[in-house]
Design a protein around this motif. Structure first.
Motif, PDB file in Angstrom:
ATOM      1  N   LEU A 256      -4.846  -7.753  -5.590  1.00  0.00           N
ATOM      2  CA  LEU A 256      -3.825  -8.782  -5.402  1.00  0.00           C
ATOM      3  C   LEU A 256      -2.726  -8.526  -6.415  1.00  0.00           C
ATOM      4  O   LEU A 256      -2.983  -8.493  -7.630  1.00  0.00           O
ATOM      5  CB  LEU A 256      -4.419 -10.180  -5.601  1.00  0.00           C
ATOM      6  N   HIS A 257      -1.521  -8.323  -5.908  1.00  0.00           N
ATOM      7  CA  HIS A 257      -0.379  -8.046  -6.787  1.00  0.00           C
ATOM      8  C   HIS A 257       0.663  -9.137  -6.606  1.00  0.00           C
ATOM      9  O   HIS A 257       1.184  -9.333  -5.497  1.00  0.00           O
ATOM     10  CB  HIS A 257       0.231  -6.686  -6.481  1.00  0.00           C
ATOM     11  N   LEU A 258       0.954  -9.846  -7.690  1.00  0.00           N
ATOM     12  CA  LEU A 258       1.930 -10.935  -7.642  1.00  0.00           C
ATOM     13  C   LEU A 258       3.319 -10.378  -7.886  1.00  0.00           C
ATOM     14  O   LEU A 258       3.586  -9.766  -8.927  1.00  0.00           O
ATOM     15  CB  LEU A 258       1.584 -11.987  -8.705  1.00  0.00           C
ATOM     16  N   PHE A 259       4.207 -10.600  -6.913  1.00  0.00           N
ATOM     17  CA  PHE A 259       5.563 -10.089  -7.042  1.00  0.00           C
ATOM     18  C   PHE A 259       6.440 -11.055  -7.827  1.00  0.00           C
ATOM     19  O   PHE A 259       6.047 -12.195  -8.099  1.00  0.00           O
ATOM     20  CB  PHE A 259       6.169  -9.843  -5.649  1.00  0.00           C
ATOM     21  N   ILE A 286     -12.307  -6.399  -8.006  1.00  0.00           N
ATOM     22  CA  ILE A 286     -11.076  -7.038  -7.531  1.00  0.00           C
ATOM     23  C   ILE A 286     -10.051  -6.919  -8.653  1.00  0.00           C
ATOM     24  O   ILE A 286     -10.327  -7.264  -9.803  1.00  0.00           O
ATOM     25  CB  ILE A 286     -11.304  -8.514  -7.165  1.00  0.00           C
ATOM     26  N   LEU A 287      -8.871  -6.425  -8.302  1.00  0.00           N
ATOM     27  CA  LEU A 287      -7.821  -6.195  -9.287  1.00  0.00           C
ATOM     28  C   LEU A 287      -6.707  -7.218  -9.110  1.00  0.00           C
ATOM     29  O   LEU A 287      -6.183  -7.385  -8.005  1.00  0.00           O
ATOM     30  CB  LEU A 287      -7.250  -4.782  -9.134  1.00  0.00           C
ATOM     31  N   PHE A 288      -6.339  -7.909 -10.192  1.00  0.00           N
ATOM     32  CA  PHE A 288      -5.199  -8.824 -10.208  1.00  0.00           C
ATOM     33  C   PHE A 288      -4.108  -8.173 -11.065  1.00  0.00           C
ATOM     34  O   PHE A 288      -4.346  -7.838 -12.233  1.00  0.00           O
ATOM     35  CB  PHE A 288      -5.588 -10.171 -10.830  1.00  0.00           C
ATOM     36  N   SER A 289      -2.909  -7.998 -10.487  1.00  0.00           N
ATOM     37  CA  SER A 289      -1.851  -7.311 -11.237  1.00  0.00           C
ATOM     38  C   SER A 289      -0.506  -7.984 -11.018  1.00  0.00           C
ATOM     39  O   SER A 289      -0.276  -8.634 -10.004  1.00  0.00           O
ATOM     40  CB  SER A 289      -1.763  -5.836 -10.821  1.00  0.00           C
ATOM     41  N   ARG A 290       0.363  -7.839 -12.016  1.00  0.00           N
ATOM     42  CA  ARG A 290       1.746  -8.308 -11.933  1.00  0.00           C
ATOM     43  C   ARG A 290       2.539  -7.713 -13.093  1.00  0.00           C
ATOM     44  O   ARG A 290       2.048  -7.587 -14.204  1.00  0.00           O
ATOM     45  CB  ARG A 290       1.830  -9.828 -11.994  1.00  0.00           C
ATOM     46  N   SER A 291       3.748  -7.297 -12.814  1.00  0.00           N
ATOM     47  CA  SER A 291       4.721  -6.883 -13.831  1.00  0.00           C
ATOM     48  C   SER A 291       4.104  -6.017 -14.925  1.00  0.00           C
ATOM     49  O   SER A 291       4.264  -6.288 -16.118  1.00  0.00           O
ATOM     50  CB  SER A 291       5.372  -8.115 -14.472  1.00  0.00           C
ATOM     51  N   GLY A 292       3.377  -4.984 -14.532  1.00  0.00           N
ATOM     52  CA  GLY A 292       2.827  -4.070 -15.521  1.00  0.00           C
ATOM     53  C   GLY A 292       1.531  -4.524 -16.160  1.00  0.00           C
ATOM     54  O   GLY A 292       0.941  -3.784 -16.954  1.00  0.00           O
ATOM     55  N   ARG A 293       1.065  -5.724 -15.856  1.00  0.00           N
ATOM     56  CA  ARG A 293      -0.195  -6.230 -16.399  1.00  0.00           C
ATOM     57  C   ARG A 293      -1.232  -6.279 -15.286  1.00  0.00           C
ATOM     58  O   ARG A 293      -0.907  -6.581 -14.137  1.00  0.00           O
ATOM     59  CB  ARG A 293      -0.028  -7.626 -17.006  1.00  0.00           C
ATOM     60  N   SER A 305     -12.394 -20.434  -8.881  1.00  0.00           N
ATOM     61  CA  SER A 305     -11.926 -21.513  -8.008  1.00  0.00           C
ATOM     62  C   SER A 305     -10.430 -21.410  -7.748  1.00  0.00           C
ATOM     63  O   SER A 305      -9.951 -21.806  -6.690  1.00  0.00           O
ATOM     64  CB  SER A 305     -12.260 -22.875  -8.627  1.00  0.00           C
ATOM     65  N   GLN A 306      -9.685 -20.871  -8.719  1.00  0.00           N
ATOM     66  CA  GLN A 306      -8.231 -20.769  -8.580  1.00  0.00           C
ATOM     67  C   GLN A 306      -7.800 -19.352  -8.914  1.00  0.00           C
ATOM     68  O   GLN A 306      -7.624 -18.991 -10.082  1.00  0.00           O
ATOM     69  CB  GLN A 306      -7.530 -21.778  -9.492  1.00  0.00           C
ATOM     70  N   TRP A 307      -7.626 -18.535  -7.898  1.00  0.00           N
ATOM     71  CA  TRP A 307      -7.290 -17.130  -8.110  1.00  0.00           C
ATOM     72  C   TRP A 307      -5.919 -16.956  -8.742  1.00  0.00           C
ATOM     73  O   TRP A 307      -5.672 -15.976  -9.438  1.00  0.00           O
ATOM     74  CB  TRP A 307      -7.345 -16.387  -6.779  1.00  0.00           C
ATOM     75  N   ARG A 308      -5.025 -17.889  -8.507  1.00  0.00           N
ATOM     76  CA  ARG A 308      -3.670 -17.763  -9.054  1.00  0.00           C
ATOM     77  C   ARG A 308      -3.686 -17.664 -10.581  1.00  0.00           C
ATOM     78  O   ARG A 308      -2.873 -16.978 -11.177  1.00  0.00           O
ATOM     79  CB  ARG A 308      -2.838 -18.968  -8.593  1.00  0.00           C
ATOM     80  N   ARG A 309      -4.655 -18.324 -11.209  1.00  0.00           N
ATOM     81  CA  ARG A 309      -4.732 -18.306 -12.666  1.00  0.00           C
ATOM     82  C   ARG A 309      -5.175 -16.960 -13.222  1.00  0.00           C
ATOM     83  O   ARG A 309      -4.995 -16.691 -14.418  1.00  0.00           O
ATOM     84  CB  ARG A 309      -5.694 -19.395 -13.152  1.00  0.00           C
ATOM     85  N   GLU A 310      -5.760 -16.115 -12.384  1.00  0.00           N
ATOM     86  CA  GLU A 310      -6.209 -14.816 -12.874  1.00  0.00           C
ATOM     87  C   GLU A 310      -5.046 -13.894 -13.226  1.00  0.00           C
ATOM     88  O   GLU A 310      -5.233 -12.874 -13.881  1.00  0.00           O
ATOM     89  CB  GLU A 310      -7.103 -14.140 -11.819  1.00  0.00           C
ATOM     90  N   PHE A 311      -3.830 -14.243 -12.804  1.00  0.00           N
ATOM     91  CA  PHE A 311      -2.646 -13.462 -13.181  1.00  0.00           C
ATOM     92  C   PHE A 311      -2.071 -13.905 -14.524  1.00  0.00           C
ATOM     93  O   PHE A 311      -1.223 -13.223 -15.085  1.00  0.00           O
ATOM     94  CB  PHE A 311      -1.544 -13.614 -12.127  1.00  0.00           C
TER      95      PHE A 311
END
Length: 534
Positions: A256-259, A286-293, A305-311
């Motif tokens: 999952l990559h957050l743009f 499972i890989l959580f990534s965004r902006s180089g992190r 419970s809240q995948w959004r927080r994994e970023f």
């Protein structure tokens, strides 16, 4: 446009859809300069320009209803490259909600030996896509073998049932599914799509979540998925089953990559790429990534419970340490304000009320927003608001309608605009009668914030619509406990407790749902105080 389609006879296969042919050839002949401009766009293969053409043809409001938002080339290239680097070349690609074709053309260019299926229910966007690609990529019919592009004017769920198993193994489902809210679709379509999700989504799910569910369930061992989705599904209750299912795919890599925020020009949507790889012989992370992190998670027994927080790397520590056994829902209930189905009709400010001659007896005082209001809202506070900011909610009944000529005219004006045919309105016995739905809560709270969640005491007992939430004390909670708990909720510790149940959206925004509000942890002493005082 008809002149641009003069070469339609030389097209075959994917361009043979009768609806597309009618759309391309049935309109008036545009001026020559328009024809030349259109040909120039097609010659330059300018995706952004085709999106702009569609944007001029269809209003922003209609595009939001259809869930049509066009992806930027940078993000498309990132997704295509990511799949190619980690998974290799697919034998067939299915572009979901193909639009004007940015994913289609990227896939066809990257994998010329693959079948590329562009599926869209919208004849306008698919017609623009047909014009764009007919001289660039080989077009095939649905029943033809071999590589090439096929254009399909059909509902994706129906097409999947009919055609998915006929495609060669090694399939990739790709694209940007429509972001339409399911409740905006006809009831029969909603039921059919919800059933197609096979239990992975609740009935409040968005169309993009439904399409993700039915797609991921269809994957064979050599198939995969690469979607751009609104990030909300990673936390919403309606997608709990979908998240659990994806988590259970232990032998598939999931990324999952957050743009970046504000990815789309015409919508504030926090977007995430979901990549589900082909099956491997060993368990995959499972890989959580965004902006180089990035952060890699091994599959535990239960998904977060809240995948959004994994970023996030800056979740307040105090919010993660709260482990109180008592929940806010033990002392109060929370719910959304009234979903009227036509706020422009039911929500009336004071100047409009006077102009329409609607008596106050057919209205309820309404708090429209919390900005500018004190922490305690009394009747005097509402009366002192400027007339433009003093709102009412129409709560007419058949009896009040019969008594007032002005009210009858106002309701007739609404019917002339077909407001009575809207889904929520037509589900009522009398479409204009909200009296069974109106409530007047003790406390008001906004669903989103960038700083602190404001909680306002509703001494005036005003009502609200669904841009705000209302909280109602349980009868058993004494006044002393109510005062102390409200003070605590407004404190730093209380705000951290609320934040612990909120989800993070785009542009630094926090959002909380009514059910999550009831799950906010509070010190056990509040429940004990109430029991003692009783």
């Amino acid at each position: 446009m008809s002149s641009l389609a003069n070469g339609a006879n030389e097209l075959h296969g994917g361009f043979s859809e009768p609806t597309l042919q009618a759309w391309l050839s049935g309109g008036p002949v545009p001026p020559e300069d328009v024809i030349l401009a259109g040909k120039q766009i097609l010659a330059n293969d300018e995706q952004d320009e085709l999106a702009k053409v569609y944007g001029r043809l269809v209003s922003g409001r209609s595009r939001r209803t259809l869930g049509t938002f066009f992806t930027q080339p940078t993000e498309v290239d990132w997704m295509i490259n990511r799949w190619a680097e980690s998974q290799g070349a697919p034998s067939a690609v299915v572009d979901v909600g193909a639009g004007v074709g940015i994913f289609t053309t990227a896939a066809a260019s990257r994998w010329p030996d693959a079948q590329v299926w562009s599926v869209d229910v919208n004849p306008i966007t698919l017609g623009l896509l047909a014009l764009r690609v007919h001289r660039t990529f080989p077009l095939r019919g649905r029943d033809e073998d071999g590589p090439g592009l096929r254009l399909v004017l059909q509902d994706f769920a129906t097409w999947m049932e009919q055609a998915w198993t006929c495609l060669p193994e090694g399939r990739l489902i790709l694209g940007n599914p429509p972001y339409t809210r399911l409740q905006l679709l006809p009831m029969e379509s909603r039921d059919r799509l919800w059933k197609a999700a096979d239990g992975l989504c609740g009935r409040r799910a968005s169309l993009s979540a439904i399409m993700t569910a039915l797609s991921v369930k269809a994957l064979g061992p050599r198939d995969g998925l690469c979607f751009l989705l609104p990030a909300q599904w990673m936390e919403s209750d309606y997608a709990v089953g979908l998240r659990e299912y994806i988590w259970s795919l232990r032998h598939r890599s999931v990324e999952l990559h957050l743009f970046k925020e504000e990815l789309f020009d015409d919508a504030q949507v926090d977007a995430v790429a979901l990549i589900v790889g082909t099956e491997k012989s060993t368990e995959q992370p499972i890989l959580f990534s965004r902006s180089g992190r990035s952060k890699s998670l091994l599959r535990g027994s239960h998904p977060p419970s809240q995948w959004r927080r994994e970023f996030e790397t800056d979740v307040p520590v105090v919010a993660t340490r709260l482990a109180f056994p008592t929940r806010l829902g033990d002392l109060l209930s929370a719910r959304r304000g009234v979903a009227t189905g036509a706020n422009e009709f039911f929500v009336i400010n004071e100047p409009s009320r006077l102009a329409k001659g609607i008596a106050k007896a057919a209205l309820q005082p309404l708090v429209r927003r919390l900005n500018g209001l004190p922490d305690v809202v009394t009747e005097e506070v509402l009366i002192d608001q400027p007339d433009e900011e003093r709102y009412w909610l129409l709560t007419a009944t058949p009896a009040s309608k019969d008594r007032s000529k002005k009210l009858r005219q106002y309701i007739a004006d609404g019917e002339a605009q077909d407001l009575n045919r809207r889904h929520l309105c037509q589900s009522r016995r009398n479409w204009y009668d909200l009296t069974a739905e109106v409530f007047r809560p003790d406390l008001l709270i906004g669903p989103t914030t960038k700083k602190a969640f404001r909680i306002v005491e509703n001494v005036a007992l005003a009502t609200l619509v669904n841009n705000l939430y209302g909280m109602q004390w349980k009868n058993s909670v004494p006044e002393e406990t109510r005062v102390e708990l409200l003070t605590w909720l407004r404190s730093e510790e209380g705000q951290a407790a609320i934040t612990s149940r909120a989800r993070t959206q785009g542009v630094g925004l926090l959002k909380i749902e009514p059910r999550a509000l009831e799950q906010v942890p509070i010190p056990d002493r509040f429940k004990q105080q109430g029991e003692t005082l009783l």
